[in-house]
Design a protein around this motif. Structure first.
Motif, PDB file in Angstrom:
ATOM      1  N   SER A 287       8.926  15.531   8.982  1.00 42.06           N
ATOM      2  CA  SER A 287       8.212  16.701   9.504  1.00 42.06           C
ATOM      3  C   SER A 287       9.240  17.686  10.066  1.00 42.06           C
ATOM      4  N   ARG A 288       8.764  18.835  10.500  1.00 45.56           N
ATOM      5  CA  ARG A 288       9.649  19.843  11.076  1.00 45.56           C
ATOM      6  C   ARG A 288      10.348  19.312  12.326  1.00 45.56           C
ATOM      7  N   ASP A 289       9.592  18.601  13.190  1.00 42.75           N
ATOM      8  CA  ASP A 289      10.190  18.028  14.403  1.00 42.75           C
ATOM      9  C   ASP A 289      11.252  16.984  14.054  1.00 42.75           C
ATOM     10  N   GLN A 290      10.965  16.157  13.067  1.00 44.49           N
ATOM     11  CA  GLN A 290      11.928  15.137  12.651  1.00 44.49           C
ATOM     12  C   GLN A 290      13.183  15.784  12.058  1.00 44.49           C
ATOM     13  N   GLN A 291      13.000  16.820  11.258  1.00 44.61           N
ATOM     14  CA  GLN A 291      14.150  17.530  10.683  1.00 44.61           C
ATOM     15  C   GLN A 291      15.006  18.138  11.782  1.00 44.61           C
ATOM     16  N   SER A 292      14.355  18.711  12.784  1.00 47.75           N
ATOM     17  CA  SER A 292      15.078  19.335  13.889  1.00 47.75           C
ATOM     18  C   SER A 292      15.899  18.295  14.656  1.00 47.75           C
TER      19      SER A 292
END
Length: 152
Positions: A46-51
């Motif tokens: 997800s976006r949070d995981q990528q960040s």
């Protein structure tokens, strides 16, 4: 606690450390396999995981993590965000909740406890804790050594 659950004692020293220490014991020092390549972020993140993945990679010197570390990095990211989510649940609903059998401990606390243990272990394996960083050694820049020799 030295070592891990399955090692039965201390963590093994790397061959590089044994050479630096002078090969106490006078046994042959076996060369180690060097990992190569860059870690690959999972496609499903997800976006949070990528960040968090990008922050994690950027927090260490270039080349610290290798392709072989990808699974450990993936687990670290997943568990870190799981911990964060469980902490938000506890912050929202409290330490104790009303259940079918009366007031009981929030089940999210068990998730927090398990996630914290995993993060400590993964941090040590990945060199992310202050103690683990003392055991990391950054490779020398061969060109800089050559230039230093020329300057003398």
């Amino acid at each position: 606690m030295a070592g891990n659950m399955n090692s039965g004692g201390r963590n093994r020293k790397s061959a590089k450390i044994k050479v630096i220490e002078g090969g106490r014991g006078h046994r042959r020092i076996e060369p180690e396999i060097e990992a190569t390549g860059a870690p690959k972020m999972p496609d499903y993140f997800s976006r949070d995981q990528q960040s968090l993945w990008n922050d994690l990679i950027a927090s260490m010197p270039v080349g610290t993590f290798k392709a072989a570390d990808s699974a450990l990095l993936e687990m670290f990211v997943i568990v870190s965000l799981r911990l964060r989510e469980a902490e938000m649940i506890v912050a929202d609903s409290g330490l104790l909740i009303a259940g079918a059998q009366g007031i009981t401990r929030n089940p999210a606390l068990m998730i927090i406890t398990a996630a914290e243990k995993q993060i400590v272990s993964l941090s040590d394996r990945l060199g992310l804790s202050p103690a683990a960083r003392t055991r990391l050694h950054v490779g020398k820049d061969e060109d800089a050594d050559e230039m230093a020799w020329l300057m003398n």
